[in-house]
Motif scaffolding. Structure first.
Motif, PDB file in Angstrom:
ATOM      1  N   THR A   1      65.821  46.883  18.235  1.00 18.92           N
ATOM      2  CA  THR A   1      66.042  46.833  16.787  1.00 18.92           C
ATOM      3  C   THR A   1      67.067  47.908  16.414  1.00 18.92           C
TER       4      THR A   1
ATOM      5  N   ASP B   1      64.084  44.642  10.976  1.00 23.94           N
ATOM      6  CA  ASP B   1      63.429  44.601  12.287  1.00 23.94           C
ATOM      7  C   ASP B   1      64.024  43.550  13.225  1.00 23.94           C
ATOM      8  N   HIS B   2      65.248  43.100  12.945  1.00 25.16           N
ATOM      9  CA  HIS B   2      65.872  42.109  13.831  1.00 25.16           C
ATOM     10  C   HIS B   2      65.966  42.673  15.247  1.00 25.16           C
ATOM     11  N   VAL B   3      65.613  41.848  16.230  1.00 27.95           N
ATOM     12  CA  VAL B   3      65.640  42.252  17.642  1.00 27.95           C
ATOM     13  C   VAL B   3      66.795  41.545  18.339  1.00 27.95           C
TER      14      VAL B   3
END
Length: 199
Positions: free
Chosen positions: A139, A131-133
């Motif tokens: 994402t 879920d890295h933004v």
């Protein structure tokens, strides 16, 4: 830069492992940089020269060395989609949190470009943040929908991301969810996957 450094950089870009070995033996710097700040390992990774990269890693090359564009040998595996290069680099301590110029981790460009095998491997074999933004507010799931073509590869990537725990309704910076993006683009198969995951 010495002549041997220059020779090393050119040989790494070509995948000329024999010349790479000769240049290193002659005293070339394994972390030499070209005009764009790229190391020999980054050049080898960009061109997917696995044998050359193996030799450079054995000589101590850094998988996290970033160039002037913030690319690193590890980060560009997400761009090229090379599972072989990813697996070669993994035992050498790549920083999975390292960010490219868009603020993304390697999973994000892989999802955007439809690299199914890479997405599967990096999710299965690492603890990369699904879920890295990035700086765009996206994402990997959002990029697969927004920048993908809705075809089978991107459908598979959405399935893989959801199975790995991606938050199905995590919105972009404007508050738009992956489902809403999929509906807007007419990606019915992806929209159906996202609806099921949100239940």
């Amino acid at each position: 830069m010495t002549a041997f450094d220059h020779e090393l950089l050119q040989a790494a870009q070509r995948g000329d492992t024999a010349t790479v070995r000769l240049a290193l033996d002659a005293g070339a710097d394994v972390e030499a940089r070209d005009g764009d700040g790229r190391t020999p390992l980054l050049l080898a990774a960009l061109a997917d020269h696995v044998g050359t990269a193996r030799l450079l890693l054995a000589a101590g090359a850094d998988p996290n060395a970033q160039d002037d564009q913030d690319d690193s040998p590890w980060l560009v595996t997400g761009v090229t989609g090379s599972v072989a290069m990813m697996r070669l680099l993994l035992p050498h301590g790549p920083d999975l949190r390292l960010r490219n110029r868009y603020g993304g981790v390697s999973l994000i460009p892989a999802a955007e470009r439809g690299h199914v095998a890479y997405v599967r491997a990096v999710l299965d074999e690492t603890d990369i943040d699904v879920d890295h933004v990035n700086r765009l507010g996206w994402t990997a799931l959002l990029e697969a929908v927004i920048l993908g073509d809705g075809g089978r590869a991107h459908q598979q990537i959405v399935e893989l991301l959801l199975a790995a725990g991606a938050t199905p309704d995590l919105p972009d910076g404007d508050g738009v969810t992956p489902l809403r993006h999929a509906e807007r683009r007419g990606f019915e198969e992806i929209a159906a996957l996202l609806r099921r995951a949100a239940r």
